[in-house]
Design an enzyme around this catalytic site. Sequence first.
Site, short mmCIF file in Angstrom:
data_model
loop_
_atom_site.label_atom_id
_atom_site.label_comp_id
_atom_site.label_asym_id
_atom_site.label_seq_id
_atom_site.Cartn_x
_atom_site.Cartn_y
_atom_site.Cartn_z
CG ASP A 120 -10.50 -7.27 -42.45
OD1 ASP A 120 -10.17 -8.39 -42.96
OD2 ASP A 120 -11.55 -6.70 -42.97
CD GLU A 176 -12.63 -11.79 -46.83
OE1 GLU A 176 -13.52 -12.06 -46.08
OE2 GLU A 176 -12.36 -10.72 -47.02
CD GLU A 177 -11.36 -7.28 -46.96
OE1 GLU A 177 -12.63 -7.12 -47.05
OE2 GLU A 177 -10.82 -7.37 -45.99
CG ASP A 205 -11.55 -12.42 -41.84
OD1 ASP A 205 -10.61 -11.33 -41.80
OD2 ASP A 205 -12.33 -12.40 -42.64
ZN LIG Z 1 -11.27 -10.04 -43.39
#
Ligand SMILES: [Zn+2]
Length: 364
Positions: A157, A191-192, A220
Amino acid sequence: MPRAVFVPQRLRYHPSSRARLCTIALCAALGCGLAACTEEPRSPVVVDSPPDPSVVREVVQPSALRRHLEALQAAADANGGNRADATGGYEASAEYVEEQLRAAGYEPRRQEFSYGRSDPVDAFNILADTDAGGSSGNVLLLGAHLDSVEDGPGLNDNGSGVAAVLEVALRLAEQGAVPRDRIRFAFWGGEEDGLHGSEHYVEELSGAEAAAHVAYLNVDVVGSPNGVVFVYDGDGSDGEGEAGPEGSGAVEQVFVDILRGEGIEALPFGFIEDSDYDAFVRGGIPAGGLFTGDAGTKSEAEALTFGGQAGEQYDECYHEACDTIENVDMTVLEQMTETLISATVSLGGIEDGLATGTATEGAG
Ligand SMILES: [Zn+2]
């Protein structure tokens, strides 16, 4: 399988209505002005035959996928063990991606943005376009988030998604592919911390630009060690999330058909606002993509279909320090990359498909 087996088949999905580009929700969320709220006619999702799977297997290079992951692991190792936004690990990851793209003939650019109120974070996306092709004036966008969480190096990830999208970019360039649509590769920041990079990208699009995006393919987490194969549920048939914008069902079917050709029955995964597809879905842009599972638990039925351990997480190292290069299932990543390049050929209208050994000039 000979190419002739793939009877040229063009399924055209005519949008019955004009784009719902500026729903009230989107305007409220993004604070867009009236100009961006003008409804533009959407370009339809056009589906061409996918390339011959045996050719795709020759084109995708497992050693290159491993090299991409090794570079991302090294970026984390040299910078306190992670690749989170606004860190040395993110910058090193970005420089690797940019250097690879440049070597293939692309001109990557950084799209900067910031987020957070009290202590704003300065972040950026990386964008690169094919410059060959694009006669339709449309854009097919592939994206993977480049940032990791702070707790680990983020190799599944989302080093896995970055490796897959980068590999598609490199091999299309090497092939001298001339797509009907401009193919754009996006590596998202933020994103996170809340899907900020992709949201910024969609927010910056004019109504006409958004309408020219035929689809967004999200990648993703695609190398899960105890994974399954999910395809985003564009038509909303699994009941978990809403259907995507019109055309998303066609995008889903492209992935499902390619995987079925390889003997894999993909499972639908709903749009549940947990990855970078979200801004596109809210913005009326057809979306889809691949996912092999993270914090969810594998069921008995899934273990029967896909192997692995029922009752355990798809990825025990999800958002943990142990999400290292050892955590990525390379066979799964290779399969997902092959699926992604096939879907790109099919949806981007690469007329001659892929042909090993015949490349003359780069696509970038
Ligand atoms: Zn991710």
